[in-house]
Enzyme design. Structure first.
Site, mmCIF file in Angstrom:
data_model
loop_
_atom_site.group_PDB
_atom_site.id
_atom_site.type_symbol
_atom_site.label_atom_id
_atom_site.label_comp_id
_atom_site.label_asym_id
_atom_site.label_seq_id
_atom_site.Cartn_x
_atom_site.Cartn_y
_atom_site.Cartn_z
ATOM 1 N N ALA A 2 7.116 7.847 -3.007
ATOM 2 C CA ALA A 2 7.243 8.117 -4.437
ATOM 3 C C ALA A 2 8.105 7.065 -5.125
ATOM 4 O O ALA A 2 8.789 7.336 -6.095
ATOM 5 C CB ALA A 2 7.851 9.500 -4.643
ATOM 6 N N ARG A 8 0.294 0.477 -14.145
ATOM 7 C CA ARG A 8 -0.949 0.897 -14.810
ATOM 8 C C ARG A 8 -0.762 2.126 -15.704
ATOM 9 O O ARG A 8 -1.533 2.368 -16.616
ATOM 10 C CB ARG A 8 -2.036 1.169 -13.764
ATOM 11 C CG ARG A 8 -2.614 -0.108 -13.175
ATOM 12 C CD ARG A 8 -3.417 0.164 -11.909
ATOM 13 N NE ARG A 8 -2.554 0.496 -10.777
ATOM 14 C CZ ARG A 8 -2.997 0.736 -9.551
ATOM 15 N NH1 ARG A 8 -4.286 0.716 -9.298
ATOM 16 N NH2 ARG A 8 -2.166 1.014 -8.571
ATOM 17 N N LYS A 15 6.445 7.587 -11.981
ATOM 18 C CA LYS A 15 5.087 8.146 -11.998
ATOM 19 C C LYS A 15 5.010 9.573 -11.478
ATOM 20 O O LYS A 15 4.346 10.422 -12.078
ATOM 21 C CB LYS A 15 4.152 7.247 -11.181
ATOM 22 C CG LYS A 15 2.740 7.799 -11.101
ATOM 23 C CD LYS A 15 1.710 6.778 -10.712
ATOM 24 C CE LYS A 15 1.797 6.352 -9.279
ATOM 25 N NZ LYS A 15 0.633 5.523 -8.892
ATOM 26 N N GLN A 68 14.083 3.051 -1.406
ATOM 27 C CA GLN A 68 13.319 1.825 -1.153
ATOM 28 C C GLN A 68 13.671 0.907 -2.330
ATOM 29 O O GLN A 68 13.059 0.971 -3.391
ATOM 30 C CB GLN A 68 11.803 2.104 -1.134
ATOM 31 C CG GLN A 68 11.002 0.874 -0.747
ATOM 32 C CD GLN A 68 9.493 1.040 -0.993
ATOM 33 O OE1 GLN A 68 9.063 1.887 -1.772
ATOM 34 N NE2 GLN A 68 8.701 0.215 -0.332
ATOM 35 N N ASN A 223 -3.189 6.768 -10.873
ATOM 36 C CA ASN A 223 -2.635 5.435 -11.133
ATOM 37 C C ASN A 223 -2.606 5.103 -12.613
ATOM 38 O O ASN A 223 -2.036 4.103 -13.008
ATOM 39 C CB ASN A 223 -3.471 4.368 -10.424
ATOM 40 C CG ASN A 223 -3.357 4.478 -8.912
ATOM 41 O OD1 ASN A 223 -2.353 4.945 -8.386
ATOM 42 N ND2 ASN A 223 -4.392 4.058 -8.212
ATOM 43 N N ARG A 295 5.279 30.082 -25.130
ATOM 44 C CA ARG A 295 6.119 29.007 -24.590
ATOM 45 C C ARG A 295 7.075 29.501 -23.516
ATOM 46 O O ARG A 295 7.207 30.692 -23.274
ATOM 47 C CB ARG A 295 6.869 28.343 -25.741
ATOM 48 C CG ARG A 295 5.930 27.633 -26.693
ATOM 49 C CD ARG A 295 6.608 27.300 -27.997
ATOM 50 N NE ARG A 295 7.837 26.529 -27.810
ATOM 51 C CZ ARG A 295 8.763 26.366 -28.743
ATOM 52 N NH1 ARG A 295 8.605 26.910 -29.933
ATOM 53 N NH2 ARG A 295 9.851 25.659 -28.492
HETATM 54 C C1 UD1 Z 1 -3.138 3.673 -1.887
HETATM 55 C C2 UD1 Z 1 -3.808 3.212 -0.590
HETATM 56 C C3 UD1 Z 1 -5.311 3.290 -0.759
HETATM 57 C C4 UD1 Z 1 -5.721 4.702 -1.143
HETATM 58 C C5 UD1 Z 1 -4.952 5.198 -2.365
HETATM 59 C C6 UD1 Z 1 -5.191 6.680 -2.551
HETATM 60 C C7 UD1 Z 1 -2.349 1.530 0.470
HETATM 61 C C8 UD1 Z 1 -2.146 0.095 0.689
HETATM 62 N N1 UD1 Z 1 -3.407 1.859 -0.281
HETATM 63 O O1 UD1 Z 1 -3.515 2.764 -2.897
HETATM 64 O O2 UD1 Z 1 -5.953 2.927 0.444
HETATM 65 O O3 UD1 Z 1 -7.102 4.755 -1.394
HETATM 66 O O4 UD1 Z 1 -3.529 5.013 -2.184
HETATM 67 O O5 UD1 Z 1 -4.654 7.160 -3.738
HETATM 68 O O6 UD1 Z 1 -1.592 2.326 0.961
HETATM 69 N N2 UD1 Z 1 4.686 3.512 -3.066
HETATM 70 C C9 UD1 Z 1 5.982 3.422 -2.643
HETATM 71 N N3 UD1 Z 1 6.485 2.184 -2.353
HETATM 72 C C10 UD1 Z 1 5.752 1.051 -2.455
HETATM 73 C C11 UD1 Z 1 4.418 1.159 -2.901
HETATM 74 C C12 UD1 Z 1 3.906 2.399 -3.187
HETATM 75 O O7 UD1 Z 1 6.686 4.416 -2.516
HETATM 76 O O8 UD1 Z 1 6.302 -0.024 -2.171
HETATM 77 C C13 UD1 Z 1 4.149 4.849 -3.396
HETATM 78 C C14 UD1 Z 1 3.675 4.959 -4.833
HETATM 79 O O9 UD1 Z 1 4.728 5.434 -5.660
HETATM 80 C C15 UD1 Z 1 2.546 5.960 -4.727
HETATM 81 C C16 UD1 Z 1 2.012 5.734 -3.316
HETATM 82 O O10 UD1 Z 1 3.015 5.065 -2.604
HETATM 83 O O11 UD1 Z 1 3.003 7.287 -4.856
HETATM 84 C C17 UD1 Z 1 0.721 4.910 -3.282
HETATM 85 O O12 UD1 Z 1 0.956 3.656 -3.908
HETATM 86 P P1 UD1 Z 1 -0.063 3.044 -4.960
HETATM 87 O O13 UD1 Z 1 0.473 1.753 -5.418
HETATM 88 O O14 UD1 Z 1 -0.415 4.071 -5.958
HETATM 89 O O15 UD1 Z 1 -1.305 2.769 -3.989
HETATM 90 P P2 UD1 Z 1 -2.831 2.687 -4.353
HETATM 91 O O16 UD1 Z 1 -3.133 1.339 -4.892
HETATM 92 O O17 UD1 Z 1 -3.236 3.852 -5.163
HETATM 93 CA CA CA Z 2 -2.114 5.592 -6.087
#
Ligand code: UD1
Ligand code: CA
Length: 401
Positions: A2, A8, A15, A68, A223, A295
């Protein structure tokens, strides 16, 4: 996971705090984990970490917050948990905080398949009509999973694959940690991808299973604001479905909005264009709307009737209260069988603070009355049409009987 910055979404709010039918997205993911008996929950936070923690302060006893500091990808996010996970020999479930439509039942299937198949990693997949944006599941001619390729890294042939990764994974924890060490940021986005950890696990000869167990409407990852609205709509459908199963009539589901936290009793009828927002409790046999706005903090007991353009906020309405037309009851306690005439309101805000109105059982409030809080009306009082009532007037009412 998270921690991600959500470019986006175009937002300053983390988010996972964006709401779906009144609850932050992350709340649904935590619920799902808890209902399958996950023993320890690590939530990786980065962007807006403090805000996320604060929002969940009241329900975080079983959560370990893992920072992180830089968002280098999903594999890196999991790697941030290393110090917590390294001594652990069990199974680790990895989920995304932006997948609020997750169902506990799907996780249960994932766990069962993983255990039955004795695999090193198991993932649940979905088949989507439009797989754009999701990681694609690549299988060999025998149907065995070979890996996951992110949308931005797909060849045209891979892009045509409709089976996607909703990011529901269960790993043998030690296998996961070893694989993560080998993940490199060799991709378009230069990120450490968790999906690559799977390829590593497969390449090192471990058993990996991909089960198509996720319904398309459950796979939505949020996203963008557009996806947020799609997820909200699906969740709204679920909320209403459950209420209907519990004996609530919803006359026009498409034109009704009910918060996921609302509780509604048997044989209550919700007419069209009703908006129920926040923690609202409605008893049995009530009739709400059309065009009513309920509410946060409102409690309606049984057989209450609310009609058009009635707004209720932080108020308790006892059995049999009727407020059929154009009323506002805010910060009030309304006794049994009270009639609130058309256009009558509680004036609960004096410009500085909010005050409470108490109306005793069987009171009759005529049309167009203004009840100026703080106010306490004794049981049985009758207020004529167009009256402005302050406490001193109410006291005189008592003298006259
Ligand atoms: C990711 C998956 C994709 C999948 C999709 C499903 C990867 C590389 N890709 O893509 O295969 O189809 O989810 O919804 O895993 N996050 C972190 N730290 C980071 C990056 C991300 O905590 O450094 C968290 C984000 O906050 C999010 C989740 O991980 O909650 C997924 O990251 P996001 O960037 O949304 O990945 P997608 O491009 O959607
Ligand atoms: Ca995602």
């Amino acid at each position: 996971m998270a921690a991600g910055v959500s470019s986006r979404m175009n937002t300053k709010l983390p988010k996972v705090l964006h709401e779906v039918t009144g609850r932050p997205m992350l709340a649904y993911v935590l619920d799902a984990c808890r209902s399958v008996g996950v023993s320890r929950i690590y939530v990786v936070v980065g962007f807006g970490a403090e805000q996320v923690r604060e929002r969940f302060a009241a329900e975080s006893a079983d959560i370990v917050w893992v920072p992180q500091p830089q968002q280098l990808g999903t594999a890196h996010a999991v790697m941030c948990c290393k110090e917590h996970l390294q001594g652990f020999d069990g199974q680790t479930l990895v989920l995304c905080g932006d997948g609020p439509l997750i169902r506990a039942k799907t996780l249960q299937t994932l766990i069962e398949k993983h255990e039955a198949g004795q695999s090193a990693a198991t993932l649940a997949t979905a088949v989507l009509e439009d797989p754009t944006g999701y990681g694609r599941i690549i299988r060999d001619d025998y149907g065995n999973i070979q890996g996951i390729v992110e949308d931005s890294d797909c060849t045209p042939a891979q892009r045509a694959v409709k089976e996607v990764n909703p990011s529901y994974y269960l790993f043998n924890n030690q296998v996961l940690l070893r694989a993560l060490e080998q993940v490199k940021p060799d991709n378009v986005k230069k990120e450490y991808y968790l999906t690559d950890a799977l390829s590593v696990i497969i390449a090192t000869g471990h058993k990996v299973i991909a089960v198509t167990a996720v319904r398309p409407e459950e796979a939505v990852g949020v996203n963008s604001r557009a996806q947020l609205s799609v997820a909200s709509k699906i969740m709204q459908h679920r909320v209403q479905q459950e209420l209907m199963e519990n004996g609530v009539t919803i006359v026009d589901p498409d034109n009704t909005w009910i918060d996921a936290r609302a509780k509604i009793g048997q044989d209550t009828v919700i007419e069209p264009f009703v908006y129920i927002q926040g923690e609202v409790k409605i008893g049995r046999g009530c009739r709400i709307g059309p065009f009513a706005f309920l509410r946060d903090g409102s409690v309606l007991q049984d057989d209450v009737v609310l009609g058009v353009f009635t707004e209720i906020k932080n108020a308790t309405l006892a059995d049999g209260v009727r407020a059929r037309h154009h009323s506002y009851l805010g910060d009030a306690d309304i006794g049994r069988n009270v009639n609130i005439g058309a256009g009558s309101i509680t004036a609960n805000f004096d410009g500085e603070q909010i005050n409470r109105t108490m109306v005793g059982d069987d009171c009759y409030i005529g049309s167009g009355a203004v009840l100026i809080a703080p106010l306490m009306l004794k049981a049985g009082a009758r207020i004529g049409a167009g009256t402005v009532v302050a406490q001193e007037d109410a006291d005189k009412l008592g003298e006259k009987g």
